[in-house]
Design an enzyme around this catalytic site. Structure first.
Site, PDB file in Angstrom:
ATOM      1  N   ARG A   1      32.713 -15.774 -30.860  1.00 42.18           N
ATOM      2  CA  ARG A   1      33.532 -16.920 -30.438  1.00 42.18           C
ATOM      3  C   ARG A   1      33.699 -16.998 -28.934  1.00 42.18           C
ATOM      4  NH1 ARG A   1      39.089 -17.430 -32.922  1.00 42.18           N
ATOM      5  NH2 ARG A   1      39.445 -15.751 -31.417  1.00 42.18           N
TER       6      ARG A   1
ATOM      7  N   CYS B   1      57.865  -1.271   3.476  1.00 39.42           N
ATOM      8  CA  CYS B   1      57.470  -0.747   2.159  1.00 39.42           C
ATOM      9  C   CYS B   1      58.342   0.462   1.838  1.00 39.42           C
ATOM     10  CB  CYS B   1      55.993  -0.354   2.172  1.00 39.42           C
ATOM     11  SG  CYS B   1      55.511   0.621   0.729  1.00 39.42           S
TER      12      CYS B   1
ATOM     13  N   CYS C   1      56.016   3.785   1.887  1.00 43.05           N
ATOM     14  CA  CYS C   1      55.245   4.293   3.024  1.00 43.05           C
ATOM     15  C   CYS C   1      55.984   5.468   3.685  1.00 43.05           C
ATOM     16  CB  CYS C   1      54.986   3.166   4.031  1.00 43.05           C
ATOM     17  SG  CYS C   1      53.546   2.138   3.633  1.00 43.05           S
TER      18      CYS C   1
ATOM     19  N   ASP D   1      64.339   5.583  -7.849  1.00 42.75           N
ATOM     20  CA  ASP D   1      65.659   5.074  -7.434  1.00 42.75           C
ATOM     21  C   ASP D   1      66.263   4.140  -8.478  1.00 42.75           C
ATOM     22  OD1 ASP D   1      65.622   6.421  -4.917  1.00 42.75           O
ATOM     23  OD2 ASP D   1      64.211   4.912  -4.184  1.00 42.75           O
TER      24      ASP D   1
ATOM     25  N   HIS E   1      49.026   2.732   2.544  1.00 45.35           N
ATOM     26  CA  HIS E   1      49.562   1.638   1.738  1.00 45.35           C
ATOM     27  C   HIS E   1      48.452   0.875   1.003  1.00 45.35           C
ATOM     28  CE1 HIS E   1      52.646  -1.358   0.771  1.00 45.35           C
ATOM     29  NE2 HIS E   1      51.713  -2.264   0.972  1.00 45.35           N
TER      30      HIS E   1
ATOM     31  N   ASN F   1      50.802   1.340 -13.362  1.00 45.19           N
ATOM     32  CA  ASN F   1      50.640  -0.100 -13.518  1.00 45.19           C
ATOM     33  C   ASN F   1      50.008  -0.599 -12.233  1.00 45.19           C
ATOM     34  OD1 ASN F   1      52.122   0.051 -15.917  1.00 45.19           O
ATOM     35  ND2 ASN F   1      54.048  -0.377 -14.875  1.00 45.19           N
TER      36      ASN F   1
ATOM     37  N   GLY G   1      52.708  -6.744 -13.439  1.00 50.22           N
ATOM     38  CA  GLY G   1      54.095  -6.707 -12.998  1.00 50.22           C
ATOM     39  C   GLY G   1      54.469  -5.557 -12.067  1.00 50.22           C
TER      40      GLY G   1
ATOM     41  N   SER H   1      55.927  -3.731  -9.032  1.00 50.58           N
ATOM     42  CA  SER H   1      56.994  -4.100  -8.113  1.00 50.58           C
ATOM     43  C   SER H   1      56.669  -3.714  -6.674  1.00 50.58           C
ATOM     44  CB  SER H   1      58.312  -3.465  -8.547  1.00 50.58           C
ATOM     45  OG  SER H   1      58.149  -2.071  -8.704  1.00 50.58           O
TER      46      SER H   1
ATOM     47  N   HIS I   1      52.166  -0.444  -3.033  1.00 56.73           N
ATOM     48  CA  HIS I   1      51.733   0.858  -2.495  1.00 56.73           C
ATOM     49  C   HIS I   1      51.240   1.712  -3.680  1.00 56.73           C
ATOM     50  CE1 HIS I   1      52.194   3.980   0.813  1.00 56.73           C
ATOM     51  NE2 HIS I   1      51.689   4.646  -0.216  1.00 56.73           N
TER      52      HIS I   1
ATOM     53  N   HIS J   1      50.685   3.977  -6.489  1.00 52.98           N
ATOM     54  CA  HIS J   1      51.548   5.029  -7.020  1.00 52.98           C
ATOM     55  C   HIS J   1      51.501   5.006  -8.537  1.00 52.98           C
ATOM     56  CE1 HIS J   1      54.108   1.468  -7.472  1.00 52.98           C
ATOM     57  NE2 HIS J   1      54.805   2.145  -8.381  1.00 52.98           N
TER      58      HIS J   1
ATOM     59  N   GLN K   1      53.938   6.418 -12.142  1.00 58.12           N
ATOM     60  CA  GLN K   1      55.285   6.801 -12.541  1.00 58.12           C
ATOM     61  C   GLN K   1      55.214   7.861 -13.629  1.00 58.12           C
ATOM     62  OE1 GLN K   1      58.194   3.513 -12.916  1.00 58.12           O
ATOM     63  NE2 GLN K   1      56.399   2.198 -12.812  1.00 58.12           N
TER      64      GLN K   1
ATOM     65  N   GLU L   1      49.085   9.331 -32.224  1.00 57.63           N
ATOM     66  CA  GLU L   1      47.863  10.099 -31.939  1.00 57.63           C
ATOM     67  C   GLU L   1      48.051  11.573 -32.310  1.00 57.63           C
ATOM     68  OE1 GLU L   1      46.302   9.624 -28.012  1.00 57.63           O
ATOM     69  OE2 GLU L   1      45.881   7.494 -28.282  1.00 57.63           O
TER      70      GLU L   1
ATOM     71  N   HIS M   1      47.289  10.524 -21.837  1.00 57.89           N
ATOM     72  CA  HIS M   1      47.743  10.848 -23.190  1.00 57.89           C
ATOM     73  C   HIS M   1      47.688  12.361 -23.351  1.00 57.89           C
ATOM     74  CE1 HIS M   1      47.226   6.649 -25.209  1.00 57.89           C
ATOM     75  NE2 HIS M   1      48.042   6.658 -24.180  1.00 57.89           N
TER      76      HIS M   1
ATOM     77  N   LYS N   1      43.955 -11.478 -21.024  1.00 58.91           N
ATOM     78  CA  LYS N   1      44.034 -11.300 -22.474  1.00 58.91           C
ATOM     79  C   LYS N   1      45.479 -11.586 -22.869  1.00 58.91           C
ATOM     80  CE  LYS N   1      43.769  -9.530 -26.697  1.00 58.91           C
ATOM     81  NZ  LYS N   1      43.219 -10.360 -27.780  1.00 58.91           N
TER      82      LYS N   1
ATOM     83  N   GLU O   1      48.268  -9.941 -32.336  1.00 58.68           N
ATOM     84  CA  GLU O   1      48.782  -8.744 -31.689  1.00 58.68           C
ATOM     85  C   GLU O   1      50.308  -8.632 -31.797  1.00 58.68           C
ATOM     86  OE1 GLU O   1      46.866 -11.025 -30.092  1.00 58.68           O
ATOM     87  OE2 GLU O   1      44.909 -10.030 -29.962  1.00 58.68           O
TER      88      GLU O   1
HETATM   89 ZN   LIG Z   1      45.098   8.017 -26.459  1.00 57.16          ZN
HETATM   90 ZN   LIG Z   2      53.506   1.418   1.509  1.00 53.82          ZN
END
Ligand SMILES: [Zn+2]
Ligand SMILES: [Zn+2]
Length: 342
Positions: free
Chosen positions: A21, A45, A48, A71, A108, A148, A154, A156, A159, A161, A163, A177, A276, A305, A311
């Site tokens: 398709r 930033c 930085c 923070d 940066h 991300n 999204g 924020s 720079h 990085h 999480q 899993e 993972h 997507k 989904e």
């Molecule tokens: Zn996995």
């Molecule tokens: Zn930076």
């Protein structure tokens, strides 16, 4: 033409591949492809070196990676513990845990794909330390390390990085899993992920890169068009036990894969990347094989997507592209980053 359902053995769910398709007309949301020049330092930033963050804390004048407590933590040691008991069947628990940020480098504008393999290797050792340190704490049953990348997911702060959420609960995907892998191990004596790697080797069409110790591939059961995995060839329950040689191989495989993704459309490729790793709750995870999953939200340069009826409404993915052709696109890309190719 690929038109079939494929079983996802790690998630135990069906994926519908309806690649016949993909040429149907579509008017979807577009992603801005224009990429303005980004400087290597920004005075406003929060990440930085030497800058002051929202919390008023000042960043070190760091030279390589920089780790600090988030923070705006979503889980934290200060989360309220005296909670009101909800009605009836409802349950709650304290949002305790530790949320951290790891800046990849003082630059940066240096994304993970653009870091030298040796810098990625160094980052992997930081991920090792964080998993061990946070995972050994009382009440921390899982350590989720993720990045991300890109406006469309999204982010924020651009720079580069990642999480880390160290939590008292085990994130759903890892719980699934772990359970599935352990059952497979007990029933067959095999590590499920090794069986996946073996089947990928037998087929061969979706392997994007491999060296002595690591492999990058786009799995048979990919849910997103450019969903890709990087894994050590030997089974490790987490990144913590990889040898220095395995870390070097893993860094190379990760870099090659990220460079190929960027090269695909000569743009910094957005994605959600997650490590993972086995939970740290003291359970048995002999069947768990550490890997990184990369989930890019784009299907085409300007096409996201969408998670829609199948989904969100139903819980199973519907794909419009054949994993074999997407893997071939990536394999065909050069291993040198387009920005460094001139
Ligand atoms: Zn996995
Ligand atoms: Zn930076």
């Amino acid at each position: 033409m690929t038109w079939e359902q494929r079983w996802h053995p790690l998630r135990e769910e069906w994926i519908i591949v309806a690649a016949h398709r993909q040429d149907r007309p579509w008017i979807g949301e577009t992603v801005d492809h224009e990429q303005p020049e980004v400087p290597d330092y920004l005075s406003d930033c929060y990440f930085c070196p030497g800058n002051t963050r929202v919390s008023g804390k000042r960043n070190d004048n760091y030279q390589s990676t920089f780790v600090f407590d988030n923070d705006h933590p979503c889980v934290g040691t200060d989360a309220p513990r005296d909670l009101e008991t909800p009605a009836g069947i409802f349950r709650n628990s304290a949002a305790t845990g530790i949320a951290r940020v790891v800046c990849y480098s003082p630059q940066h504008n240096a994304t993970l794909a653009e870091l030298a393999a040796s810098d990625i290797e160094n980052l992997l050792t930081v991920w090792q330390q964080q998993y061990v340190e946070l995972g050994s704490r009382d009440g921390i049953n899982h350590v989720l390390t993720f990045e991300n990348k890109g406006d469309v997911v999204g982010v924020s702060n651009p720079h580069p990085h990642c999480q880390i959420y160290a939590t008292n609960f085990i994130f759903k995907t890892i719980e699934t899993e772990s359970r599935v892998s352990q059952r497979h191990f007990e029933e067959t004596g095999h590590v499920l992920f090794q069986d996946i790697l073996e089947a990928e080797r037998v087929d061969g069409r979706r392997i994007i890169f491999e060296n002595e110790t690591a492999i990058a591939f786009l799995p048979y059961f990919a849910r997103y068009a450019y969903e890709t995995y990087v894994a050590p060839k030997q089974t490790h329950q987490s990144i913590a036990t990889l040898t220095s040689e395995e870390l070097r191989g893993f860094a190379e495989a990760l870099k090659v894969l990220l460079v190929k993704l960027d090269n695909l459309w000569s743009m910094s490729f957005p994605y959600v990347l997650a490590l993972h790793q086995a939970p740290t709750d003291g359970g048995r995870y002999d069947g768990f094989h550490f890997h990184i999953e990369i989930h890019p939200p784009l299907r085409r340069p300007n096409l996201l997507k969408y998670l829609a009826g199948p989904e969100i409404g139903g819980g199973n993915f519907l794909g419009d592209t054949a994993p074999e052709s997407k893997a071939a696109e990536l394999r065909g890309q050069p291993n040198t980053h387009y920005k460094q190719a001139q």
